[in-house]
Design a protein around this motif. Sequence first.
Motif, PDB file in Angstrom:
ATOM      1  N   SER A 135       0.851  -1.187   0.000  1.00  0.00           N
ATOM      2  CA  SER A 135       0.000   0.000   0.000  1.00  0.00           C
ATOM      3  C   SER A 135       0.884   1.232   0.000  1.00  0.00           C
ATOM      4  N   ASP A 136       0.254   2.398   0.177  1.00  0.00           N
ATOM      5  CA  ASP A 136       0.980   3.657   0.358  1.00  0.00           C
ATOM      6  C   ASP A 136       1.858   3.995  -0.845  1.00  0.00           C
ATOM      7  N   GLY A 137       1.401   3.621  -2.028  1.00  0.00           N
ATOM      8  CA  GLY A 137       2.143   3.896  -3.249  1.00  0.00           C
ATOM      9  C   GLY A 137       3.150   2.834  -3.621  1.00  0.00           C
ATOM     10  N   LEU A 138       3.520   1.967  -2.680  1.00  0.00           N
ATOM     11  CA  LEU A 138       4.499   0.926  -2.984  1.00  0.00           C
ATOM     12  C   LEU A 138       3.919  -0.123  -3.920  1.00  0.00           C
ATOM     13  N   GLU A 139       2.592  -0.288  -3.882  1.00  0.00           N
ATOM     14  CA  GLU A 139       1.966  -1.213  -4.830  1.00  0.00           C
ATOM     15  C   GLU A 139       2.126  -0.700  -6.259  1.00  0.00           C
ATOM     16  N   ALA A 140       2.105   0.629  -6.420  1.00  0.00           N
ATOM     17  CA  ALA A 140       2.295   1.210  -7.747  1.00  0.00           C
ATOM     18  C   ALA A 140       3.738   1.037  -8.218  1.00  0.00           C
ATOM     19  N   LEU A 141       4.696   1.223  -7.314  1.00  0.00           N
ATOM     20  CA  LEU A 141       6.105   1.025  -7.668  1.00  0.00           C
ATOM     21  C   LEU A 141       6.376  -0.443  -7.987  1.00  0.00           C
ATOM     22  N   ALA A 142       5.725  -1.345  -7.243  1.00  0.00           N
ATOM     23  CA  ALA A 142       5.899  -2.776  -7.511  1.00  0.00           C
ATOM     24  C   ALA A 142       5.397  -3.128  -8.913  1.00  0.00           C
ATOM     25  N   ASP A 204       7.284  17.162  -4.751  1.00  0.00           N
ATOM     26  CA  ASP A 204       8.635  17.458  -4.262  1.00  0.00           C
ATOM     27  C   ASP A 204       8.801  17.000  -2.816  1.00  0.00           C
ATOM     28  N   VAL A 205       7.772  17.206  -1.999  1.00  0.00           N
ATOM     29  CA  VAL A 205       7.835  16.783  -0.595  1.00  0.00           C
ATOM     30  C   VAL A 205       7.954  15.262  -0.506  1.00  0.00           C
ATOM     31  N   VAL A 206       7.123  14.544  -1.263  1.00  0.00           N
ATOM     32  CA  VAL A 206       7.166  13.073  -1.249  1.00  0.00           C
ATOM     33  C   VAL A 206       8.530  12.578  -1.719  1.00  0.00           C
ATOM     34  N   ALA A 207       9.055  13.181  -2.778  1.00  0.00           N
ATOM     35  CA  ALA A 207      10.368  12.774  -3.303  1.00  0.00           C
ATOM     36  C   ALA A 207      11.448  12.967  -2.245  1.00  0.00           C
ATOM     37  N   ASP A 208      11.387  14.086  -1.528  1.00  0.00           N
ATOM     38  CA  ASP A 208      12.404  14.392  -0.524  1.00  0.00           C
ATOM     39  C   ASP A 208      12.295  13.477   0.683  1.00  0.00           C
ATOM     40  N   VAL A 209      11.090  13.330   1.198  1.00  0.00           N
ATOM     41  CA  VAL A 209      10.896  12.570   2.438  1.00  0.00           C
ATOM     42  C   VAL A 209      11.145  11.081   2.219  1.00  0.00           C
ATOM     43  N   SER A 213      12.731   9.352  -6.879  1.00  0.00           N
ATOM     44  CA  SER A 213      12.811  10.250  -8.020  1.00  0.00           C
ATOM     45  C   SER A 213      11.465  10.958  -8.162  1.00  0.00           C
ATOM     46  N   LYS A 214      11.450  12.079  -8.862  1.00  0.00           N
ATOM     47  CA  LYS A 214      10.184  12.800  -9.014  1.00  0.00           C
ATOM     48  C   LYS A 214       9.122  11.988  -9.767  1.00  0.00           C
ATOM     49  N   PRO A 215       9.492  11.262 -10.830  1.00  0.00           N
ATOM     50  CA  PRO A 215       8.462  10.442 -11.479  1.00  0.00           C
ATOM     51  C   PRO A 215       7.869   9.393 -10.528  1.00  0.00           C
ATOM     52  N   ASP A 216       8.726   8.745  -9.721  1.00  0.00           N
ATOM     53  CA  ASP A 216       8.220   7.765  -8.769  1.00  0.00           C
ATOM     54  C   ASP A 216       7.402   8.443  -7.676  1.00  0.00           C
ATOM     55  N   ALA A 217       7.836   9.609  -7.237  1.00  0.00           N
ATOM     56  CA  ALA A 217       7.093  10.337  -6.216  1.00  0.00           C
ATOM     57  C   ALA A 217       5.705  10.721  -6.713  1.00  0.00           C
ATOM     58  N   ARG A 218       5.612  11.103  -7.988  1.00  0.00           N
ATOM     59  CA  ARG A 218       4.299  11.449  -8.553  1.00  0.00           C
ATOM     60  C   ARG A 218       3.417  10.207  -8.632  1.00  0.00           C
ATOM     61  N   LEU A 219       4.002   9.080  -8.994  1.00  0.00           N
ATOM     62  CA  LEU A 219       3.260   7.818  -9.049  1.00  0.00           C
ATOM     63  C   LEU A 219       2.714   7.465  -7.670  1.00  0.00           C
ATOM     64  N   VAL A 220       3.557   7.610  -6.638  1.00  0.00           N
ATOM     65  CA  VAL A 220       3.155   7.312  -5.268  1.00  0.00           C
ATOM     66  C   VAL A 220       2.049   8.258  -4.808  1.00  0.00           C
TER      67      VAL A 220
END
Length: 278
Positions: A135-142, A204-209, A213-220
Amino acid sequence: MHVVYEQVQSSDQQFRDFAAGHYEVLQTAWDNVVNYRCNASNDYGSPLYVMADFALDLGMELTAVSPPEITSLEAVHGGEVAVDARDSGYAYVMYSILDKAGLRRDSDYTVVSQGGVAERYRRMTDGYASATLLSDGLEALAREQGMNQLADESALGMPYLGSVAAWNGDWYSAHRDVAVRFRESYEAALAWVLDPAHRNDAVDVVADVRGLSKPDARLVLDAELGPWGMARDTTITDEGARAVIGLRQQFDGFDDETAVNPYGDLAPFFVSGGPDAS
């Protein structure tokens, strides 16, 4: 008063530290509140005075994820299913999804505890288990890494309450004014995140915390803003709260089957009178 944030590795560690007085407020699953209030068999070993305040999310897109070679829920048969803790609420979501596919816990698959969602994501990329719940966007990265999404929490067919803000009951009673300001601050931050004008800044906040990367942060972030993501309204709904209790009952998650009545009064679990209370 300053707020100090600490990241935990698992719900077990979170509540041991909570019991030791390290935290006054938790971001934790609503099911954890019920478990640690009702069950002496919890990982701490006795009930704790923890009380829910407001909703944070609706599960954050809980999704059954598998490595590339496992292409269906039925194919999980005979394998290992990784969860945070065996008797945690999100584990019950996984059991229910597999149950609907005809797979019975401890009979058709083996349950293994593998800590929090970030650790399970890392281990799944190494082919650790046949399936896990992300969850929490990690399913999208997976998904971007070629893993399969077998089902998500919509398969439950009911409302679901994920994480809540929960307090040490004694501390809340003595510092209610601080707790109210904490909720107001959270709601202001939520409104900022939900405003489309702030989307790029939020990425930008998600990418930093989270070190993405910004593309992955946007996906999350897009996943976290989905229909099962962040709760738009912090009010806890009666249906969502009771649905989670019903799942715990379905999979024998109470020491005493009369510990909590999913149709009865839930007010003792809340700082403000119960679900939907004003």
